[in-house]
Scaffold this motif. Structure first.
Motif, PDB file in Angstrom:
ATOM      1  N   LYS A   1       1.332  -1.249  -0.193  1.00  0.00           N
ATOM      2  CA  LYS A   1       0.129   0.135   0.153  1.00  0.00           C
ATOM      3  C   LYS A   1       0.587   1.184   0.019  1.00  0.00           C
TER       4      LYS A   1
ATOM      5  N   GLY B   1      -9.378   4.181  -7.885  1.00  0.00           N
ATOM      6  CA  GLY B   1      -9.941   3.247  -7.351  1.00  0.00           C
ATOM      7  C   GLY B   1      -8.761   2.070  -6.318  1.00  0.00           C
ATOM      8  N   LEU B   2      -7.787   2.576  -6.727  1.00  0.00           N
ATOM      9  CA  LEU B   2      -6.554   2.433  -5.840  1.00  0.00           C
ATOM     10  C   LEU B   2      -6.562   3.271  -4.486  1.00  0.00           C
TER      11      LEU B   2
ATOM     12  N   GLN C   1      -8.232   1.357  -2.092  1.00  0.00           N
ATOM     13  CA  GLN C   1      -8.377   0.413  -1.624  1.00  0.00           C
ATOM     14  C   GLN C   1      -6.983  -0.126  -0.714  1.00  0.00           C
ATOM     15  N   GLU C   2      -7.393  -1.379   0.746  1.00  0.00           N
ATOM     16  CA  GLU C   2      -6.183  -1.544   0.852  1.00  0.00           C
ATOM     17  C   GLU C   2      -5.206  -2.698   0.434  1.00  0.00           C
TER      18      GLU C   2
ATOM     19  N   ASP D   1      -6.847  -6.028  -0.093  1.00  0.00           N
ATOM     20  CA  ASP D   1      -8.540  -6.098  -0.566  1.00  0.00           C
ATOM     21  C   ASP D   1      -8.446  -7.233  -2.025  1.00  0.00           C
TER      22      ASP D   1
ATOM     23  N   ASP E   1      -9.342  -7.424  -4.939  1.00  0.00           N
ATOM     24  CA  ASP E   1      -9.026  -6.600  -6.589  1.00  0.00           C
ATOM     25  C   ASP E   1      -7.884  -5.884  -6.326  1.00  0.00           C
ATOM     26  N   PHE E   2      -7.389  -5.387  -5.467  1.00  0.00           N
ATOM     27  CA  PHE E   2      -6.118  -4.800  -5.089  1.00  0.00           C
ATOM     28  C   PHE E   2      -4.566  -5.186  -6.155  1.00  0.00           C
TER      29      PHE E   2
END
Length: 186
Positions: A36, A88-89, A92-93, A96, A98-99
């Motif tokens: 991240k 979108g990112l 996110q973490e 997640d 979909d990351f």
């Protein structure tokens, strides 16, 4: 790679930094906070780079290259896709589901854009603009623009002058204040 020189050298140095960030992402443990943090750093670099290109590089492309409008419009469209992925990112973490998929999609978009710029656009620019002073002056303008550019994606923000030149520094100030308060990008 050090920064400086003409606009092509400056932007190519940015491209290599982004390549290094993607490589570090690959080396980081899946789902880890490091991933991240690396995506945050990548976002900061890509947004600053894109804003600077939109402020100075693409207007020069429009002015000096045959079919410059179409070339600049295509590059700005590429930026739009990247910026939407970055937005979108941002939500996110690393854990997640979909990351990692979104980062792979981002890498595909960025790699294609970099390849197009370095192998086509930059070659044409070097051929049609004199080294002194045009390319050197553009390099300095891009470096200065990156200092005040936003650090977060703003897909709805204008991507062409004069509106982007007026709004980007204000958005950048707000983004840097948010980054300072949250510790993002350290």
């Amino acid at each position: 790679m050090g920064h400086g020189g003409d606009v092509i050298q400056e932007l190519t140095a940015d491209h290599r930094e982004v390549d290094e960030m993607f490589a570090k992402f690959d080396d980081a443990e899946p789902g880890s906070p490091d991933r991240k943090r690396l995506v945050d750093a990548l976002t900061i670099e890509l947004v600053r780079h894109s804003v600077a290109e939109e402020m100075y590089l693409y207007p020069a492309v429009r002015e000096h290259l045959a079919e410059g409008d179409a070339l600049a419009d295509k590059e700005i469209e590429d930026h739009g896709r990247v910026e939407r992925l970055l937005k979108g990112l941002e939500m996110q973490e690393a854990i997640d589901p979909d990351f990692d998929r979104m980062v792979r999609e981002l890498r595909t978009e960025v790699t294609a854009h970099v390849d197009d710029e370095e192998n086509h656009l930059f070659t044409q620019l070097r051929h049609h603009l004199p080294q002194q002073p045009a390319l050197d002056e553009l390099g300095e303008k891009v470096r200065e623009a990156k200092k005040t550019a936003p650090t977060r994606p703003h897909p709805g923000a204008p991507s062409t002058p004069p509106a982007n030149k007026l709004l980007a520094p204000g958005l950048g100030l707000v983004d840097r204040a948010r980054d300072y308060v949250t510790g993002r990008g350290k």
